[in-house]
Design a protein around this motif. Structure first.
Motif, PDB file in Angstrom:
ATOM      1  N   ILE A 145       0.870  -1.173   0.000  1.00  0.00           N
ATOM      2  CA  ILE A 145       0.000   0.000   0.000  1.00  0.00           C
ATOM      3  C   ILE A 145       0.903   1.217   0.000  1.00  0.00           C
ATOM      4  O   ILE A 145       1.719   1.396   0.909  1.00  0.00           O
ATOM      5  CB  ILE A 145      -0.921   0.048   1.238  1.00  0.00           C
ATOM      6  CG1 ILE A 145      -1.784  -1.205   1.349  1.00  0.00           C
ATOM      7  CG2 ILE A 145      -1.815   1.284   1.175  1.00  0.00           C
ATOM      8  CD1 ILE A 145      -2.650  -1.238   2.608  1.00  0.00           C
ATOM      9  N   VAL A 146       0.770   2.039  -1.025  1.00  0.00           N
ATOM     10  CA  VAL A 146       1.606   3.226  -1.150  1.00  0.00           C
ATOM     11  C   VAL A 146       0.718   4.441  -1.395  1.00  0.00           C
ATOM     12  O   VAL A 146      -0.426   4.315  -1.814  1.00  0.00           O
ATOM     13  CB  VAL A 146       2.627   3.076  -2.300  1.00  0.00           C
ATOM     14  CG1 VAL A 146       3.570   1.908  -2.040  1.00  0.00           C
ATOM     15  CG2 VAL A 146       1.918   2.914  -3.644  1.00  0.00           C
ATOM     16  N   CYS A 147       1.261   5.604  -1.107  1.00  0.00           N
ATOM     17  CA  CYS A 147       0.616   6.851  -1.487  1.00  0.00           C
ATOM     18  C   CYS A 147       1.329   7.400  -2.712  1.00  0.00           C
ATOM     19  O   CYS A 147       2.539   7.203  -2.887  1.00  0.00           O
ATOM     20  CB  CYS A 147       0.669   7.864  -0.342  1.00  0.00           C
ATOM     21  SG  CYS A 147      -0.381   7.452   1.064  1.00  0.00           S
ATOM     22  N   PHE A 148       0.571   8.101  -3.539  1.00  0.00           N
ATOM     23  CA  PHE A 148       1.148   8.648  -4.763  1.00  0.00           C
ATOM     24  C   PHE A 148       0.645  10.069  -4.971  1.00  0.00           C
ATOM     25  O   PHE A 148      -0.564  10.302  -5.049  1.00  0.00           O
ATOM     26  CB  PHE A 148       0.786   7.779  -5.965  1.00  0.00           C
ATOM     27  CG  PHE A 148       1.418   8.236  -7.255  1.00  0.00           C
ATOM     28  CD1 PHE A 148       2.793   8.358  -7.357  1.00  0.00           C
ATOM     29  CD2 PHE A 148       0.642   8.544  -8.364  1.00  0.00           C
ATOM     30  CE1 PHE A 148       3.380   8.776  -8.547  1.00  0.00           C
ATOM     31  CE2 PHE A 148       1.219   8.964  -9.546  1.00  0.00           C
ATOM     32  CZ  PHE A 148       2.597   9.075  -9.637  1.00  0.00           C
ATOM     33  N   ASP A 149       1.590  10.997  -4.997  1.00  0.00           N
ATOM     34  CA  ASP A 149       1.292  12.393  -5.300  1.00  0.00           C
ATOM     35  C   ASP A 149       1.326  12.538  -6.818  1.00  0.00           C
ATOM     36  O   ASP A 149       2.391  12.596  -7.426  1.00  0.00           O
ATOM     37  CB  ASP A 149       2.339  13.292  -4.635  1.00  0.00           C
ATOM     38  CG  ASP A 149       2.070  14.775  -4.843  1.00  0.00           C
ATOM     39  OD1 ASP A 149       1.289  15.126  -5.760  1.00  0.00           O
ATOM     40  OD2 ASP A 149       2.636  15.589  -4.092  1.00  0.00           O
ATOM     41  N   ARG A 150       0.158  12.574  -7.438  1.00  0.00           N
ATOM     42  CA  ARG A 150       0.093  12.577  -8.900  1.00  0.00           C
ATOM     43  C   ARG A 150       0.672  13.852  -9.493  1.00  0.00           C
ATOM     44  O   ARG A 150       1.239  13.823 -10.586  1.00  0.00           O
ATOM     45  CB  ARG A 150      -1.357  12.406  -9.368  1.00  0.00           C
ATOM     46  CG  ARG A 150      -1.967  11.057  -9.002  1.00  0.00           C
ATOM     47  CD  ARG A 150      -3.388  10.953  -9.498  1.00  0.00           C
ATOM     48  NE  ARG A 150      -3.455  11.072 -10.941  1.00  0.00           N
ATOM     49  CZ  ARG A 150      -4.370  11.779 -11.596  1.00  0.00           C
ATOM     50  NH1 ARG A 150      -5.306  12.449 -10.930  1.00  0.00           N
ATOM     51  NH2 ARG A 150      -4.367  11.825 -12.912  1.00  0.00           N
ATOM     52  N   MET A 151       0.527  14.957  -8.800  1.00  0.00           N
ATOM     53  CA  MET A 151       1.019  16.217  -9.342  1.00  0.00           C
ATOM     54  C   MET A 151       2.545  16.237  -9.391  1.00  0.00           C
ATOM     55  O   MET A 151       3.143  16.686 -10.367  1.00  0.00           O
ATOM     56  CB  MET A 151       0.503  17.392  -8.516  1.00  0.00           C
ATOM     57  CG  MET A 151       0.838  18.759  -9.094  1.00  0.00           C
ATOM     58  SD  MET A 151      -0.045  20.112  -8.281  1.00  0.00           S
ATOM     59  CE  MET A 151       0.697  20.047  -6.648  1.00  0.00           C
ATOM     60  N   ARG A 152       3.171  15.724  -8.344  1.00  0.00           N
ATOM     61  CA  ARG A 152       4.633  15.725  -8.271  1.00  0.00           C
ATOM     62  C   ARG A 152       5.242  14.397  -8.723  1.00  0.00           C
ATOM     63  O   ARG A 152       6.463  14.253  -8.698  1.00  0.00           O
ATOM     64  CB  ARG A 152       5.076  16.035  -6.838  1.00  0.00           C
ATOM     65  CG  ARG A 152       4.665  17.432  -6.377  1.00  0.00           C
ATOM     66  CD  ARG A 152       5.016  17.661  -4.907  1.00  0.00           C
ATOM     67  NE  ARG A 152       4.645  18.992  -4.481  1.00  0.00           N
ATOM     68  CZ  ARG A 152       3.421  19.323  -4.071  1.00  0.00           C
ATOM     69  NH1 ARG A 152       2.461  18.395  -4.049  1.00  0.00           N
ATOM     70  NH2 ARG A 152       3.145  20.564  -3.705  1.00  0.00           N
ATOM     71  N   LYS A 153       4.400  13.440  -9.090  1.00  0.00           N
ATOM     72  CA  LYS A 153       4.867  12.120  -9.522  1.00  0.00           C
ATOM     73  C   LYS A 153       5.756  11.477  -8.459  1.00  0.00           C
ATOM     74  O   LYS A 153       6.807  10.899  -8.746  1.00  0.00           O
ATOM     75  CB  LYS A 153       5.626  12.212 -10.856  1.00  0.00           C
ATOM     76  CG  LYS A 153       4.844  12.842 -11.981  1.00  0.00           C
ATOM     77  CD  LYS A 153       3.623  12.032 -12.345  1.00  0.00           C
ATOM     78  CE  LYS A 153       2.872  12.623 -13.522  1.00  0.00           C
ATOM     79  NZ  LYS A 153       1.616  11.901 -13.819  1.00  0.00           N
ATOM     80  N   LYS A 154       5.320  11.551  -7.207  1.00  0.00           N
ATOM     81  CA  LYS A 154       6.127  11.075  -6.092  1.00  0.00           C
ATOM     82  C   LYS A 154       5.428   9.924  -5.398  1.00  0.00           C
ATOM     83  O   LYS A 154       4.305  10.063  -4.910  1.00  0.00           O
ATOM     84  CB  LYS A 154       6.377  12.212  -5.099  1.00  0.00           C
ATOM     85  CG  LYS A 154       7.296  11.836  -3.957  1.00  0.00           C
ATOM     86  CD  LYS A 154       7.580  13.034  -3.062  1.00  0.00           C
ATOM     87  CE  LYS A 154       8.543  12.661  -1.934  1.00  0.00           C
ATOM     88  NZ  LYS A 154       8.816  13.831  -1.067  1.00  0.00           N
ATOM     89  N   LEU A 155       6.102   8.770  -5.346  1.00  0.00           N
ATOM     90  CA  LEU A 155       5.573   7.574  -4.710  1.00  0.00           C
ATOM     91  C   LEU A 155       6.102   7.488  -3.280  1.00  0.00           C
ATOM     92  O   LEU A 155       7.298   7.674  -3.042  1.00  0.00           O
ATOM     93  CB  LEU A 155       5.981   6.327  -5.492  1.00  0.00           C
ATOM     94  CG  LEU A 155       5.295   5.027  -5.096  1.00  0.00           C
ATOM     95  CD1 LEU A 155       3.855   5.022  -5.603  1.00  0.00           C
ATOM     96  CD2 LEU A 155       6.054   3.839  -5.677  1.00  0.00           C
ATOM     97  N   ILE A 156       5.217   7.208  -2.319  1.00  0.00           N
ATOM     98  CA  ILE A 156       5.611   7.135  -0.918  1.00  0.00           C
ATOM     99  C   ILE A 156       5.315   5.729  -0.395  1.00  0.00           C
ATOM    100  O   ILE A 156       4.148   5.360  -0.208  1.00  0.00           O
ATOM    101  CB  ILE A 156       4.858   8.183  -0.085  1.00  0.00           C
ATOM    102  CG1 ILE A 156       5.151   9.590  -0.615  1.00  0.00           C
ATOM    103  CG2 ILE A 156       5.254   8.084   1.391  1.00  0.00           C
ATOM    104  CD1 ILE A 156       4.315  10.671   0.033  1.00  0.00           C
ATOM    105  N   ASP A 157       6.372   4.959  -0.189  1.00  0.00           N
ATOM    106  CA  ASP A 157       6.221   3.633   0.410  1.00  0.00           C
ATOM    107  C   ASP A 157       6.624   3.721   1.884  1.00  0.00           C
ATOM    108  O   ASP A 157       6.852   4.813   2.418  1.00  0.00           O
ATOM    109  CB  ASP A 157       7.034   2.590  -0.345  1.00  0.00           C
ATOM    110  CG  ASP A 157       8.517   2.910  -0.388  1.00  0.00           C
ATOM    111  OD1 ASP A 157       8.976   3.827   0.350  1.00  0.00           O
ATOM    112  OD2 ASP A 157       9.243   2.251  -1.154  1.00  0.00           O
TER     113      ASP A 157
END
Length: 272
Positions: A145-157
């Motif tokens: 389960i990850v978060c993804f900031d679509r605007m900054r294209k940043k994946l947070i694991d």
């Protein structure tokens, strides 16, 4: 498969403040709704986006307002933004997305519920929560389960959560005692007296005194920050598979929005 869970409230706010203003056929502001349609279409065009759901705060207030009068509310939210919540929900439904308009609980609770419910399904490789909201970091689980900031294209694991906040995802709701929390994990485990912490921390005596005097408030704030995983979601995982837009509904909506050219960009229509 990857399951994409979208924070519709965030998307609508982002579109309101970032997309061009526009007036619909009824003379009302619809720019944010147009923006969320284009944003969701962009998501659906990405590789390996097959199962999608979108959650909204149908009303800004929730059960948390009953726990704490100062919790976030609709006060101060622009009227022409509040007025677009119902039409934005219509828009995501017309596009063929499972849409969750939350009332008693929040959109974040719906996303947390869905992530917890389906993460261990055999066919699910990863659940992607599409939001930069730090509160959602508590849902992250390794790389499943990850978060993804679509605007900054940043994946947070999970590694990124620890690197950014200094605590694992499960401790995010406790994230009040700052560096002390990195050692103890949860509020209950933090001793009342700083001499028992075993840490060289500037201002430790003041922090300890504050925590002793306000531990009940700290527990309340943690409860407010802890996402629910029992939101009333009726759909199955298969229901989240995107099977195309609903032609009649989307056509009517785009005429209301004055956004007919959007219809030419839809790559798939479902059988009505």
């Amino acid at each position: 498969m990857r399951v994409h869970l979208v924070d519709g409230t965030y998307e609508l706010f982002r579109s309101y403040f970032g997309a061009p203003k526009a007036t619909g056929a009824n003379g009302l502001e619809v720019g944010a709704t147009r923006g969320i349609l284009w944003s969701m279409l962009s998501l659906l065009r990405e590789d390996r986006v097959t199962h999608v759901a979108c959650a909204f705060d149908h009303v800004i207030e929730s059960f948390r307002n009953e726990l704490f009068a100062g919790y976030k509310s609709s006060e101060g939210v622009p009227e022409d933004l509040l007025a677009q919540f119902p039409i934005a929900e219509r828009a995501t439904r017309a596009l063929g997305l499972v849409t969750w308009p939350m009332v008693e609980v929040e959109a974040d609770d719906a996303l947390a519920t869905a992530a917890a419910r389906w993460v261990d399904e055999a066919d699910v490789e990863q659940i992607v929560i599409c939001t930069p909201d730090k509160d959602m970091a508590q849902c992250v689980r390794d790389a499943r389960i990850v978060c993804f900031d679509r605007m900054r294209k940043k994946l947070i694991d999970e590694m990124a959560v620890v690197e950014k906040y200094g605590v694992p995802p499960r401790s995010i709701p406790d994230w009040l005692a700052l560096v002390v929390l990195a050692r103890y994990g949860h509020l209950e485990a933090i001793p009342d007296h700083e001499r028992e912490w075993g840490l060289a921390l500037r201002g430790a005596s003041t922090l300890a005194a504050t925590l002793r005097d306000h531990r009940d408030e700290a527990y309340l704030y943690r409860r407010l920050a802890t996402l629910r995983t029992d939101a009333p979601l009726d759909e199955t995982l298969d229901d989240l598979r995107w099977r195309g837009a609903r032609r009649a509904d989307l056509t009517d909506l785009c005429h209301e929005l004055g956004n007919q050219d959007f219809l030419e960009r839809v790559p798939l229509w479902r059988d009505e």
